[in-house]
Write a protein that holds these residues in place. Structure first.
Motif, PDB file in Angstrom:
ATOM      1  N   ALA A  87       0.831  -1.212   0.000  1.00 32.60           N
ATOM      2  CA  ALA A  87       0.000   0.000   0.000  1.00 32.60           C
ATOM      3  C   ALA A  87       0.863   1.259   0.000  1.00 32.60           C
ATOM      4  O   ALA A  87       0.575   2.224  -0.719  1.00 32.60           O
ATOM      5  CB  ALA A  87      -0.936  -0.008   1.212  1.00 32.60           C
ATOM      6  N   GLY A  88       1.919   1.266   0.794  1.00 33.45           N
ATOM      7  CA  GLY A  88       2.790   2.431   0.862  1.00 33.45           C
ATOM      8  C   GLY A  88       3.568   2.663  -0.418  1.00 33.45           C
ATOM      9  O   GLY A  88       3.863   3.806  -0.787  1.00 33.45           O
ATOM     10  N   ALA A  89       3.904   1.587  -1.090  1.00 31.50           N
ATOM     11  CA  ALA A  89       4.679   1.703  -2.327  1.00 31.50           C
ATOM     12  C   ALA A  89       3.874   2.340  -3.462  1.00 31.50           C
ATOM     13  O   ALA A  89       4.459   2.946  -4.366  1.00 31.50           O
ATOM     14  CB  ALA A  89       5.202   0.334  -2.764  1.00 31.50           C
ATOM     15  N   LEU A  90       2.562   2.226  -3.415  1.00 29.87           N
ATOM     16  CA  LEU A  90       1.751   2.753  -4.524  1.00 29.87           C
ATOM     17  C   LEU A  90       1.883   4.268  -4.694  1.00 29.87           C
ATOM     18  O   LEU A  90       2.210   4.727  -5.801  1.00 29.87           O
ATOM     19  CB  LEU A  90       0.294   2.326  -4.365  1.00 29.87           C
ATOM     20  N   PRO A  91       1.657   5.092  -3.662  1.00 29.89           N
ATOM     21  CA  PRO A  91       1.854   6.530  -3.886  1.00 29.89           C
ATOM     22  C   PRO A  91       3.324   6.888  -4.115  1.00 29.89           C
ATOM     23  O   PRO A  91       3.626   7.830  -4.862  1.00 29.89           O
ATOM     24  CB  PRO A  91       1.308   7.192  -2.617  1.00 29.89           C
ATOM     25  N   ALA A  92       4.246   6.137  -3.502  1.00 28.39           N
ATOM     26  CA  ALA A  92       5.673   6.395  -3.732  1.00 28.39           C
ATOM     27  C   ALA A  92       6.020   6.147  -5.198  1.00 28.39           C
ATOM     28  O   ALA A  92       6.741   6.931  -5.822  1.00 28.39           O
ATOM     29  CB  ALA A  92       6.530   5.525  -2.820  1.00 28.39           C
ATOM     30  N   ARG A  93       5.494   5.071  -5.732  1.00 28.01           N
ATOM     31  CA  ARG A  93       5.742   4.722  -7.141  1.00 28.01           C
ATOM     32  C   ARG A  93       5.147   5.774  -8.084  1.00 28.01           C
ATOM     33  O   ARG A  93       5.761   6.151  -9.077  1.00 28.01           O
ATOM     34  CB  ARG A  93       5.146   3.346  -7.423  1.00 28.01           C
ATOM     35  N   GLN A  94       3.954   6.252  -7.733  1.00 24.48           N
ATOM     36  CA  GLN A  94       3.336   7.295  -8.567  1.00 24.48           C
ATOM     37  C   GLN A  94       4.197   8.554  -8.569  1.00 24.48           C
ATOM     38  O   GLN A  94       4.421   9.156  -9.612  1.00 24.48           O
ATOM     39  CB  GLN A  94       1.935   7.625  -8.057  1.00 24.48           C
ATOM     40  N   ARG A  95       4.685   8.942  -7.388  1.00 23.07           N
ATOM     41  CA  ARG A  95       5.517  10.153  -7.303  1.00 23.07           C
ATOM     42  C   ARG A  95       6.844   9.966  -8.024  1.00 23.07           C
ATOM     43  O   ARG A  95       7.342  10.881  -8.674  1.00 23.07           O
ATOM     44  CB  ARG A  95       5.740  10.525  -5.821  1.00 23.07           C
ATOM     45  N   ALA A  96       7.415   8.774  -7.921  1.00 24.11           N
ATOM     46  CA  ALA A  96       8.699   8.494  -8.575  1.00 24.11           C
ATOM     47  C   ALA A  96       8.526   8.257 -10.071  1.00 24.11           C
ATOM     48  O   ALA A  96       9.510   8.242 -10.806  1.00 24.11           O
ATOM     49  CB  ALA A  96       9.357   7.277  -7.924  1.00 24.11           C
ATOM     50  N   ARG A  97       7.291   8.066 -10.479  1.00 20.95           N
ATOM     51  CA  ARG A  97       7.002   7.726 -11.880  1.00 20.95           C
ATOM     52  C   ARG A  97       7.800   6.512 -12.332  1.00 20.95           C
ATOM     53  O   ARG A  97       8.312   6.468 -13.450  1.00 20.95           O
ATOM     54  CB  ARG A  97       7.233   8.915 -12.797  1.00 20.95           C
ATOM     55  N   GLY A  98       7.932   5.548 -11.435  1.00 20.31           N
ATOM     56  CA  GLY A  98       8.667   4.339 -11.765  1.00 20.31           C
ATOM     57  C   GLY A  98       8.941   3.507 -10.529  1.00 20.31           C
ATOM     58  O   GLY A  98       8.282   3.653  -9.497  1.00 20.31           O
ATOM     59  N   ARG A  99       9.939   2.713 -10.646  1.00 18.15           N
ATOM     60  CA  ARG A  99      10.281   1.726  -9.635  1.00 18.15           C
ATOM     61  C   ARG A  99      10.768   2.373  -8.332  1.00 18.15           C
ATOM     62  O   ARG A  99      11.487   3.372  -8.350  1.00 18.15           O
ATOM     63  CB  ARG A  99      11.379   0.839 -10.215  1.00 18.15           C
ATOM     64  N   VAL A 100      10.345   1.785  -7.205  1.00 16.68           N
ATOM     65  CA  VAL A 100      10.836   2.207  -5.888  1.00 16.68           C
ATOM     66  C   VAL A 100      11.213   0.963  -5.090  1.00 16.68           C
ATOM     67  O   VAL A 100      10.744  -0.137  -5.371  1.00 16.68           O
ATOM     68  CB  VAL A 100       9.790   3.035  -5.094  1.00 16.68           C
ATOM     69  N   ALA A 101      12.070   1.169  -4.102  1.00 17.43           N
ATOM     70  CA  ALA A 101      12.454   0.101  -3.181  1.00 17.43           C
ATOM     71  C   ALA A 101      12.253   0.605  -1.760  1.00 17.43           C
ATOM     72  O   ALA A 101      12.515   1.771  -1.462  1.00 17.43           O
ATOM     73  CB  ALA A 101      13.919  -0.287  -3.397  1.00 17.43           C
ATOM     74  N   THR A 102      11.790  -0.286  -0.899  1.00 16.29           N
ATOM     75  CA  THR A 102      11.630   0.057   0.516  1.00 16.29           C
ATOM     76  C   THR A 102      13.016   0.155   1.138  1.00 16.29           C
ATOM     77  O   THR A 102      13.810  -0.776   1.030  1.00 16.29           O
ATOM     78  CB  THR A 102      10.824  -1.032   1.243  1.00 16.29           C
ATOM     79  N   VAL A 103      13.321   1.291   1.781  1.00  9.91           N
ATOM     80  CA  VAL A 103      14.627   1.444   2.427  1.00  9.91           C
ATOM     81  C   VAL A 103      14.523   1.517   3.942  1.00  9.91           C
ATOM     82  O   VAL A 103      15.513   1.293   4.625  1.00  9.91           O
ATOM     83  CB  VAL A 103      15.426   2.654   1.894  1.00  9.91           C
ATOM     84  N   ALA A 104      13.330   1.833   4.456  1.00  5.20           N
ATOM     85  CA  ALA A 104      13.186   1.901   5.911  1.00  5.20           C
ATOM     86  C   ALA A 104      11.742   1.711   6.318  1.00  5.20           C
ATOM     87  O   ALA A 104      10.825   2.182   5.641  1.00  5.20           O
ATOM     88  CB  ALA A 104      13.687   3.240   6.434  1.00  5.20           C
ATOM     89  N   VAL A 105      11.584   1.033   7.424  1.00  2.00           N
ATOM     90  CA  VAL A 105      10.311   1.010   8.139  1.00  2.00           C
ATOM     91  C   VAL A 105      10.567   1.890   9.357  1.00  2.00           C
ATOM     92  O   VAL A 105      11.217   1.478  10.305  1.00  2.00           O
ATOM     93  CB  VAL A 105       9.901  -0.421   8.531  1.00  2.00           C
ATOM     94  N   ASN A 106      10.109   3.131   9.275  1.00  6.25           N
ATOM     95  CA  ASN A 106      10.405   4.126  10.296  1.00  6.25           C
ATOM     96  C   ASN A 106       9.615   3.897  11.575  1.00  6.25           C
ATOM     97  O   ASN A 106      10.115   4.167  12.669  1.00  6.25           O
ATOM     98  CB  ASN A 106      10.116   5.533   9.763  1.00  6.25           C
ATOM     99  N   ALA A 107       8.391   3.435  11.424  1.00  2.00           N
ATOM    100  CA  ALA A 107       7.532   3.172  12.585  1.00  2.00           C
ATOM    101  C   ALA A 107       6.474   2.155  12.173  1.00  2.00           C
ATOM    102  O   ALA A 107       6.029   2.144  11.021  1.00  2.00           O
ATOM    103  CB  ALA A 107       6.856   4.446  13.060  1.00  2.00           C
ATOM    104  N   PHE A 108       6.086   1.319  13.128  1.00  3.89           N
ATOM    105  CA  PHE A 108       5.056   0.312  12.862  1.00  3.89           C
ATOM    106  C   PHE A 108       4.394  -0.008  14.189  1.00  3.89           C
ATOM    107  O   PHE A 108       5.056  -0.477  15.103  1.00  3.89           O
ATOM    108  CB  PHE A 108       5.677  -0.945  12.254  1.00  3.89           C
TER     109      PHE A 108
END
Length: 117
Positions: free
Chosen positions: A25-46
């Motif tokens: 779910a988090g990757a979807l808006p990140a991918r839209q903003r990046a206009r391409g591929r993204v990788a998870t680099v941190a889980v800041n809080a959970f």
């Protein structure tokens, strides 16, 4: 909706299953903003606020909270709808994750400039 195979011995849904769905779910808006591929680099809080059960209808809401040179930080809130006879919606999880834009070969890259809408 989680299924019986997604549960731990206590009968609750595995935290890892929820984490996986949050990451998607988090990757979807990140991918839209990046206009391409993204990788998870941190889980800041959970934070797991309540357990999730088989049969709950689980909804994920993600929004960008910070944009860096190559990174996008996203907050994800998770709600579960329970008890079909008298539905109740409860917040079960909240998380903050950071993604980085990557090229087709997996190398970190700057985000594209934001386009004027």
């Amino acid at each position: 909706m989680p299924m019986p195979a997604d549960t731990n011995p206590a009968g609750d849904v595995f935290g890892g299953w929820i984490m996986s769905q949050v990451d998607i779910a988090g990757a979807l808006p990140a991918r839209q903003r990046a206009r391409g591929r993204v990788a998870t680099v941190a889980v800041n809080a959970f934070v797991f606020k309540q357990p999730v059960s088989v049969g709950d209808i689980v909804s994920f809401y993600a929004r960008i909270v910070r944009i860096g040179r190559s990174s996008v930080t996203v907050d994800v809130e998770v709600f579960a709808e329970r008890n079909p006879d008298a539905p109740v919606v409860v917040k079960v999880t909240e998380a903050t994750l950071t993604y980085v834009a990557v090229s087709a070969d997996g190398v970190k890259q700057d985000l594209p400039a934001e386009s004027a809408a």
